[in-house]
Scaffold this motif. Structure first.
Motif, PDB file in Angstrom:
ATOM      1  N   HIS A  17       3.225   6.009  -2.369  1.00 47.69           N
ATOM      2  CA  HIS A  17       4.040   4.884  -1.847  1.00 47.69           C
ATOM      3  C   HIS A  17       3.459   4.445  -0.510  1.00 47.69           C
ATOM      4  O   HIS A  17       3.622   5.118   0.507  1.00 47.69           O
ATOM      5  CB  HIS A  17       5.497   5.317  -1.668  1.00 47.69           C
ATOM      6  N   HIS A  19       2.327   0.865   2.070  1.00 50.56           N
ATOM      7  CA  HIS A  19       2.235  -0.577   2.369  1.00 50.56           C
ATOM      8  C   HIS A  19       0.927  -0.831   3.098  1.00 50.56           C
ATOM      9  O   HIS A  19       0.702  -0.276   4.173  1.00 50.56           O
ATOM     10  CB  HIS A  19       3.420  -1.019   3.229  1.00 50.56           C
ATOM     11  N   MET A  43       2.136  -1.023  -2.378  1.00 47.83           N
ATOM     12  CA  MET A  43       3.383  -1.752  -2.621  1.00 47.83           C
ATOM     13  C   MET A  43       3.152  -3.264  -2.643  1.00 47.83           C
ATOM     14  O   MET A  43       2.292  -3.777  -1.919  1.00 47.83           O
ATOM     15  CB  MET A  43       4.421  -1.348  -1.580  1.00 47.83           C
ATOM     16  N   LYS A 103       7.765  -2.243  -9.392  1.00 49.39           N
ATOM     17  CA  LYS A 103       8.641  -1.828  -8.294  1.00 49.39           C
ATOM     18  C   LYS A 103       9.864  -2.732  -8.234  1.00 49.39           C
ATOM     19  O   LYS A 103       9.740  -3.962  -8.199  1.00 49.39           O
ATOM     20  CB  LYS A 103       7.856  -1.925  -6.972  1.00 49.39           C
ATOM     21  N   HIS A 178      11.098   7.116  -1.827  1.00 45.56           N
ATOM     22  CA  HIS A 178      11.560   7.600  -0.517  1.00 45.56           C
ATOM     23  C   HIS A 178      13.013   8.080  -0.540  1.00 45.56           C
ATOM     24  O   HIS A 178      13.881   7.525   0.127  1.00 45.56           O
ATOM     25  CB  HIS A 178      11.343   6.561   0.590  1.00 45.56           C
ATOM     26  N   ASP A 252       5.255   5.979   2.445  1.00 46.29           N
ATOM     27  CA  ASP A 252       5.947   4.747   2.831  1.00 46.29           C
ATOM     28  C   ASP A 252       5.450   4.252   4.184  1.00 46.29           C
ATOM     29  O   ASP A 252       6.215   3.641   4.937  1.00 46.29           O
ATOM     30  CB  ASP A 252       7.472   4.926   2.840  1.00 46.29           C
TER      31      ASP A 252
HETATM   32 ZN    ZN Z   1       8.104   1.204   1.110  1.00 40.40          ZN
END
Ligand code: ZN
Ligand code: NCD
Length: 354
Positions: A17, A19, A43, A103, A178, A252
């Protein structure tokens, strides 16, 4: 007491996960992940979001172009679920070879989620097709709406949305992204189908919500889902270190320029890619479970996604280092997790990243 371990060599991990953003921001952060991880799920919450396999192919090419020369890093793409998605797009995902899932962002739940889903019921045809094609649904598991307290969003989402979803689509593979609460951990553990898993971030393993207010307001610790109670953190740590294959690494890491976070209406997201494996080593060591790190970081994710485990290794050495206060980020700068603090484990380059 035996001497503490000085070196840790283990199978190269993946980040399930992440970004990476786009443009000059992508160029600023991609190297951190590529140095540590073999693969990462990138993502799709760009503006506009990545809603088709064609758009994911173009984004993937931009990610590859942003990597340092000689990098073997493999971006695994995912599509942003919208209520208008054509089920035929699910077939294109299944046949793409580079998109590993879809997602779902509840509309309004987090950064760039406006185009997300208002009601899962309106995505029935897509979910049905995903179940048929055995594709992974990655869920941002937070209820929205003013009636739900921000600290209850995960638990309420599980009650209102996730539990019925699992009943309706018993063969659908789902990652509760998460996970942040004891309730979330308990839900995942209660599913005995092997079809529901969860990623866990470093900040939720290392910190509880008091950290966001320690000595004043700490905007760089504001992320969604929010940091939770200490009892939740301990439940997450227990899940991550328990050798349960349903829990695996997903940072994340969500960079935002310092100015966008230090603001009267700051963005949610913690940047952690600069120490994306070292932070987990810190948490696992605190829990006395360094020997469990490899399975969580390198085995459980590919096993769930049915991808091969990585063959190369990485090495962490016990050489405390001070985390920089800032990193450059396009026209601005980034404040990383643990900025100015000390981490015990340093990454040593070992060559192969295959
Ligand atoms: Zn995220
Ligand atoms: C993420 C972002 O900034 O894109 N922010 C965050 O706090 N985690 C979005 C998300 O994953 O919720």
């Amino acid at each position: 007491m035996p001497d503490p371990v000085q070196t840790l060599t283990f199978a190269r991990p993946d980040d399930w996960h992440l970004h990476l953003r786009d443009g000059q921001e992508l160029a600023a952060v991609a190297r951190f992940t590529a140095r540590r991880f073999a693969r990462a799920v990138v993502m799709p919450n760009l503006k506009p979001p990545v809603t088709s396999v064609d758009a994911a192919r173009r984004y993937r090419e931009r990610v590859l172009a942003a990597l340092p020369p000689g990098s073997h890093f493999e971006p695994l793409m995912t599509l942003y679920l919208t209520e208008g998605m054509d089920p035929a797009e699910v077939d294109r995902v299944a046949e793409s070879g580079f998109v590993c899932g879809i997602k779902c962002y509840p509309a309004g739940a987090t950064t760039h989620s406006e185009a997300g889903v208002r009601s899962l019921a309106s995505c029935a045809a897509v979910l049905e097709r995903m179940q048929e094609r055995d594709l992974v649904l990655q869920l941002h598991g937070e209820a929205t709406g003013k009636d739900v307290d921000p600290y209850d969003r995960e638990r309420v989402f599980i009650e209102r949305e996730l539990a019925p979803l699992v009943r309706r689509y018993p063969r659908l593979r789902i990652v509760l992204e998460h996970v942040t609460t004891a309730a979330g951990v308990a839900f995942v553990r209660a599913q005995d189908t092997g079809r529901v898993a969860a990623t866990i971030t470093p900040q939720h393993l290392l910190l509880s919500r008091g950290a966001m207010f320690e000595g004043g307001l700490r905007p760089h610790l504001y992320c969604l889902p929010l940091l939770k109670r200490e009892s939740d953190r301990l439940a997450l740590l227990d899940a991550a270190t328990s050798a349960d294959p349903r829990f695996f690494l997903g940072t994340d890491s969500a960079p935002h320029a310092r100015a966008a976070k230090e603001s009267d209406c700051g963005c949610a997201g913690v940047f952690s890619a600069h120490a994306g494996i070292e932070l987990y080593a810190q948490a696992f060591e605190q829990a006395g479970a360094l020997d469990r790190l490899e399975a969580f970081a390198s085995f459980h994710g590919p096993d769930f996604y049915r991808l091969p485990r990585n063959r190369g290794t990485i090495t962490l050495v016990r050489e405390p280092w001070e985390v920089p206060e800032r990193y450059p980020y396009g026209a601005g700068e980034l404040v990383p997790l643990a900025a100015g603090g000390r981490l015990d484990w340093r990454l040593r380059d070992t060559g192969s990243s295959a």
